[in-house]
Design a protein around this motif. Structure first.
Motif: not given
Length: 568
Positions: A117-118, A123-124, A138-139, A141, A143, A160, A164, A166
């Motif tokens: 969970h980002a 940043s993941v 990815f919320s 965020a 990625g 996503v 976000a 990603v």
């Protein structure tokens, strides 16, 4: 300088017995830390803060960190995880609350929960890792997913959402219960990935998302290969979809660009645009579609340029108020019609080539149903090259039809406009109008019909100007029943049949021919049925002969006089 910490359940010089104690020691020193973990199983919940790297000392998978319930790793700061197996249930197994998180050569098993969970403003990065059952969420965020495997997610494999951004590269996604990648109100790039066995669309863009798909392979999905809905946009390039319900679907105002893609063995449609969807499709290929290769319906409005369609059932269908523009379309070897325009739809076709289909063009519907076809070649049609019925209207310009049964046909109350067109080697008729259909032709050439070049029957109307009918076996033109109109500045040539079978209702103006014009006897009009209304006496609505009547009698003797005067 990075401080190093060793974790070993077996103990040892300067070793910590668990990961939590090593993290606590690192936090006290407040420096960048490398925590090296010996092989083993660790049942812990890890809260990682600051600049920390967790690394397995053995091979990837030799260190297992698990909990029966709840989160396993919660990161804030600049955190890296290398070579660990993280197992959790009913919670976010790995979460990033702040800063950045990088997970490499790891395995994350999320039973009934989220794998990674980002959260917003983090940043993941996931790299060379496996996520089983859970999803990467990815919320809000940023990625990056590279060379990862997502196995049997109970939800979406990668979600996503909420702004976000990603990128998913060269990853494998299989067996997701819902979507492989879902992009909702966010941006994503999916490149070089393989997706298979998803319960719904393998890749989904909704809620005004921006989605880019490139170089992907999508197979064996239960719904759409790729779906754009709810005003989403983006692009799909160089992607192949095999064995999906629909190859790509565009719905509810979405408007992507799809280029150089292949949709093969789709169970229903290859390209499906409906419910006000739009989209531009360039240089795509659809093969072996179970129902319709390219389908626009219910307000859909695609533009298709450079499409190749082979095998399958129907080629292009525009129905139920949809509209579409199609150019450089090649269609061959279907089991049904190549181009279909029905029920208030509007289709524009340019530079079309169709071969070996039973019927090549079929238009049917009310007066709002229109089709315009220019620079087209129709070859080897079992039934008709063009069929126009209902109240629909079709315009042909620069169209040739070769080798089939019927070239161009119009019936019921439909209208067909033909300009600079040619029909060659048909077995029945070059151009036919029947019912109350209307045929208007300019510069039409029919050559080598085994029956008629031009034919009108029933109450059809024909307006044919400056046209040629050559070597037609029965007649250059045949007008039957009460059809009418005119034939102006036309020529009929050849050595077979007659020039015109004339019913006297079509004006023949400046006809050039050496063949005879044959007047056809009109069919005798049927007498009206005789009706007798018996009130106080008989009343007849037509002249009556030879009738015998009786009324107000208890018994009746019928007598008829024969021609020789004797009674019978």
């Amino acid at each position: 300088m990075v401080a190093r910490y060793l974790v070993s359940p077996q103990g040892g010089r300067r070793a910590y017995p668990d990961i939590t104690s090593a993290l606590a020691a690192a936090a006290r020193r407040g420096r960048a830390a490398l925590i090296e973990i010996a092989p083993g199983r660790y049942e812990e919940a890890l809260t990682v803060q600051g600049e920390v790297q967790l690394a397995a000392l053995g091979d990837p998978g030799s260190v297992v960190v698990s909990r029966p319930h709840g989160a396993v790793l919660d990161a804030s700061g600049s955190v890296r995880v290398h070579g660990l197996v993280l197992v959790g249930r009913e919670a976010d197994v790995v979460g990033c609350r702040a800063g950045s998180l990088t997970v490499e050569h790891a395995e994350i098993r999320a039973h009934s929960g989220v794998g990674v969970h980002a959260r917003a403003n983090t940043s993941v990065t996931l790299r060379d890792s496996v996520i089983v059952h859970g999803r990467a969420l990815f919320s809000g965020a940023v990625g990056l997913v590279e060379r990862c495997r997502f196995v049997d997610a109970i939800d979406n494999a990668v979600a996503v959402i909420k702004g976000a951004h990603v990128s998913v590269h060269h990853s494998w996604i299989g067996g997701s219960a819902i979507h492989g990648v879902r992009v909702s109100g966010a941006r994503a790039q999916v490149t070089g990935c393989e997706l298979t066995g998803t319960g719904k669309a393998a890749v989904m863009a909704d809620a005004q998302a921006d989605l880019t798909v490139a170089g992907c392979s999508i197979t064996a999905v239960h719904a759409e290969g790729i779906a754009f809905i709810e005003q989403s946009k983006g692009s799909v390039d160089g992607t192949r979809v095999t064995d999906a319900q629909h190859g790509v679907a565009v719905v509810s105002g979405a408007d992507p660009v799809v280029r150089d893609c292949v949709f093969t063995e789709c169970r229903d449609t290859g390209i499906n645009v409906h419910a006000s969807g739009r989209g531009r499709f360039e240089d795509c290929e659809v093969r072996d579609a179970g129902n319709i290769a390219v389908f626009a319906t219910k307000g859909g409005a695609p533009e298709v340029h450079g499409c190749r369609i082979a095998r399958g059932n129907v080629g292009v269908a525009v129905t139920d108020g949809a509209r579409g523009r199609f150019s450089r379309v090649e269609i061959e070897d279907l089991t049904s019609v190549a181009l279909r325009v029905h029920d208030g739809a509007k289709g524009v076709f340019e530079h079309v080539r169709v071969e070996r289909c039973p019927s090549h063009v079929e238009a049917r519907g009310d007066g709002g149903t229109t089709a315009s076809i220019a620079d087209a070649v129709f070859r080897d049609f079992d039934m008709s090259a063009v069929e126009v019925i209902g109240q629909s209207r079709v315009t042909l310009k620069g169209v040739s039809a070769e080798r089939g049964t019927l070239g161009f046909g119009v019936g019921e109350e439909a209208q067909l406009f033909v300009d600079d067109c040619a029909v060659t080697a048909v077995s029945s008729c070059g151009a036919l109008a029947l019912g109350k259909g209307r045929l208007t032709a300019r510069n039409l050439t029919v050559t080598g019909s085994e029956a008629f070049g031009l034919c009108g029957t029933d109450s059809a109307r024909l307006d044919v100007v400056n046209s040629e009918f050559a070597d037609c076996a029965t007649a250059g033109a045949s007008f039957q029943d009460t059809c009418g109109g005119r034939m102006v500045d036309c020529s009929v040539s050849g050595t077979r049949g007659v020039a015109v079978q004339d019913n006297g209702r079509v004006d023949l103006v400046s006809l050039r021919t050496s063949l005879p014009v044959v007047k056809q006897l009109a069919k005798p009009a049927e007498r009206p049925a005789m009706i007798v209304n018996h009130y106080e006496g008989p009343v007849f609505n037509a002249e009556v002969h030879g009738a015998q009547l009786a009324w107000n009698n208890n018994s009746v003797i019928q007598e008829q006089t024969s021609e020789d005067g004797s009674s019978t």
